[in-house]
Motif scaffolding. Structure first.
Motif, PDB file in Angstrom:
ATOM      1  N   ARG A 166     -47.261   7.849 -60.661  1.00  0.00           N
ATOM      2  CA  ARG A 166     -48.331   7.096 -59.981  1.00  0.00           C
ATOM      3  C   ARG A 166     -47.735   5.879 -59.266  1.00  0.00           C
ATOM      4  O   ARG A 166     -48.074   5.569 -58.130  1.00  0.00           O
ATOM      5  CB  ARG A 166     -49.349   6.593 -61.019  1.00  0.00           C
TER       6      ARG A 166
ATOM      7  N   ALA B 254     -51.744  16.412 -63.044  1.00  0.00           N
ATOM      8  CA  ALA B 254     -51.858  14.955 -62.848  1.00  0.00           C
ATOM      9  C   ALA B 254     -51.418  14.194 -64.099  1.00  0.00           C
ATOM     10  O   ALA B 254     -50.963  13.060 -64.007  1.00  0.00           O
ATOM     11  CB  ALA B 254     -53.293  14.594 -62.504  1.00  0.00           C
TER      12      ALA B 254
ATOM     13  N   LYS C  88     -53.944   4.059 -64.220  1.00  0.00           N
ATOM     14  CA  LYS C  88     -54.658   5.155 -63.546  1.00  0.00           C
ATOM     15  C   LYS C  88     -55.608   4.593 -62.527  1.00  0.00           C
ATOM     16  O   LYS C  88     -56.169   3.528 -62.723  1.00  0.00           O
ATOM     17  CB  LYS C  88     -55.454   5.954 -64.576  1.00  0.00           C
TER      18      LYS C  88
END
Ligand SMILES: Cc1cc2nc3c(=O)[nH]c(=O)nc-3n(C[C@H](O)[C@H](O)[C@H](O)COP(=O)(O)OP(=O)(O)OC[C@H]3O[C@@H](n4cnc5c(N)ncnc54)[C@H](O)[C@@H]3O)c2cc1C
Length: 408
Positions: free
Chosen positions: A60, A103, A408
């Motif tokens: 990420r 993910a 996140k």
């Protein structure tokens, strides 16, 4: 080229390069990155035969730096951890990942590709000056900054970031001591191709000499990280390719079909090394300059990326409010990183100890007890969805107090 910067990063390995790109997110911050190698050359990083397992949170973070990684990533869709000697059935197996989505998964990337993507990103930003190639030879402090000498040129900055790897000369010059130990092990790293697909399965097999990992790469290819006593690795480096493949096949079984060697074998001595301080006067340590851990959990680079993201959190607050980026604010970085690094280093060190407890006569009772403990522990984990989820989230880098760039 101006020789005065806000930040000078010494060491343009993966962590130093990512740290530079992260700092450059702050508009107006002047960043210099120095390395002994020519990090803008196409050759840099090509000889690093390793691949890295990037946790979901690391990925990420790298995506937030707009790095064009997608062509090179292989998701780890399933993970099998097992023991058992050569020709023995495994006593236990831990199977993760049946419910993992891409993910949430760790992804494998070959370091040479990561270097290439970072190089393109460095070339396309004008906020980072690349200094060198040349090693930093001398450092001196003033009240408001630090000066470093690189190829007889003086570079000044308000903050020096040492990203110069495990033997960090900057750290040593600052008098920061290290704790740790040698494992008496080395890791042999290579890439194999195989006739059957891996389906994203990462296999970690704990053999008596150390763990052997078979990690999925794009295509019908896998990275091998085989840790064993240094003498055994030396022998495995010296045998012919054919004999090596035969030894490997004995240890990993036949689930990948026919194996062949795709890259030269490389070996790395393994040790645990933790800096007693992560900061000094106008100095911050990141990456392997601050901490080196056993590669069995594939977390060393992830820790270095967390250093970079944490530093950004801390420095951006100071920079945007006009405080000194080389001053008291560094204490926040040191405190934040210490707890994360210490817990991961303790966990990997403990795992390495438990799984490679020697079976000498003196140690046999201990080894037996550890054997029982690990079997009990493994079957408890295997039977518990909650424990498995916890371990998966730890592997995904999603536990603990995360800096914003990893959230996140
Ligand atoms: C076998 C193995 C497998 C691994 N697998 C994984 C994995 O799957 N996942 C993971 O997260 N981590 C993994 N790691 C750990 C990871 O590879 C390292 O933590 C990471 O590469 C460290 O990067 P770094 O930039 O901090 O240091 P380095 O890569 O050592 O870079 C240091 C840089 O500093 C430069 N330098 C040094 N001294 C000077 C000087 N005086 N002046 C200027 N420049 C200087 C060097 O040229 C170099 O470019 C593995 C490690 C090993 C050994």
């Amino acid at each position: 080229m101006n020789n005065e910067y806000d930040i000078l990063i010494v060491g343009g390995g993966l962590v130093g390069q990512v740290t530079a790109l992260t700092c450059a997110k702050l508009d107006g911050l002047r960043v210099a990155l120095a390395d002994g190698r020519d990090i803008l050359s196409d050759e840099t990083g090509k000889s690093d035969g390793r691949a890295s397992a990037l946790s979901a949170s690391s990925l990420r973070f790298l995506n937030r730096l707009d790095l064009a990684l997608s062509d090179y990533l292989q998701p780890m869709r399933d993970m099998l951890i097992t023991d058992g000697g050569i020709g023995e059935d495994p006593v236990w197996r831990l199977h993760f990942g049946e419910n993992a989505t891409d993910a949430d998964s760790a992804h494998m990337i070959e370091n040479r590709h990561l270097y290439a993507v970072l190089r393109d990103a460095l070339k396309s930003t004008d906020q980072i000056d690349i200094i060198g190639p040349g090693n930093v030879s001398d450092i001196s402090h003033t009240a408001a900054g630090v000066s470093a000498w690189i190829r007889r040129k003086e570079i000044s900055a308000r903050l020096l970031i040492a990203a110069d790897g495990p033997a960090s000369a900057i750290r040593n010059r600052a008098g920061i001591a290290m704790d740790g130990r040698h494992y008496g092990q080395s890791a042999l790293v290579t890439t194999i191709s195989h006739s059957l697909p891996h389906d994203g399965l990462a296999l970690q097999r704990f053999l008596p000499g150390g763990p052997l990992a078979v990690l999925p790469l794009p295509g019908k290819r896998s990275q091998i990280v085989w840790s064993d006593k240094s003498a055994a690795i030396k022998a495995a480096m010296a045998i012919s390719e054919g004999d090596f493949i035969a030894e490997l096949a004995l240890r990993i079984g036949d689930h990948l079909g026919e194996l062949s060697l795709e890259a030269p074998r490389q070996s790395y001595p393994l040790h645990l090394q933790l800096a007693q301080d992560y900061i000094g006067p106008r100095l911050v340590l990141v990456g392997d300059a601050a901490h080196v851990i056993h590669p069995l959990a594939g977390q060393g680079l992830n820790l270095g990326l967390r250093d970079a993201a944490t530093l950004y959190d801390v420095l951006s607050g100071a920079f945007l409010t006009g405080r000194d980026i080389g001053g008291a604010v560094l204490g926040e970085y040191a405190a934040w990183r210490r707890s994360d690094v210490t817990s991961l280093a303790t966990a990997t060190d403990g795992l390495s100890y438990i799984f490679s407890a020697p079976k000498t006569p003196m140690r046999r009772p201990l080894s037996k007890a550890l054997g029982h403990a690990r079997r009990l522990g493994m079957s408890a984990v295997n039977d518990s969805a909650v424990l498995k989820d916890l371990i998966m989230r730890e592997a995904a880098g999603d536990l603990g107090d995360l800096p914003d760039l990893l959230k996140k």
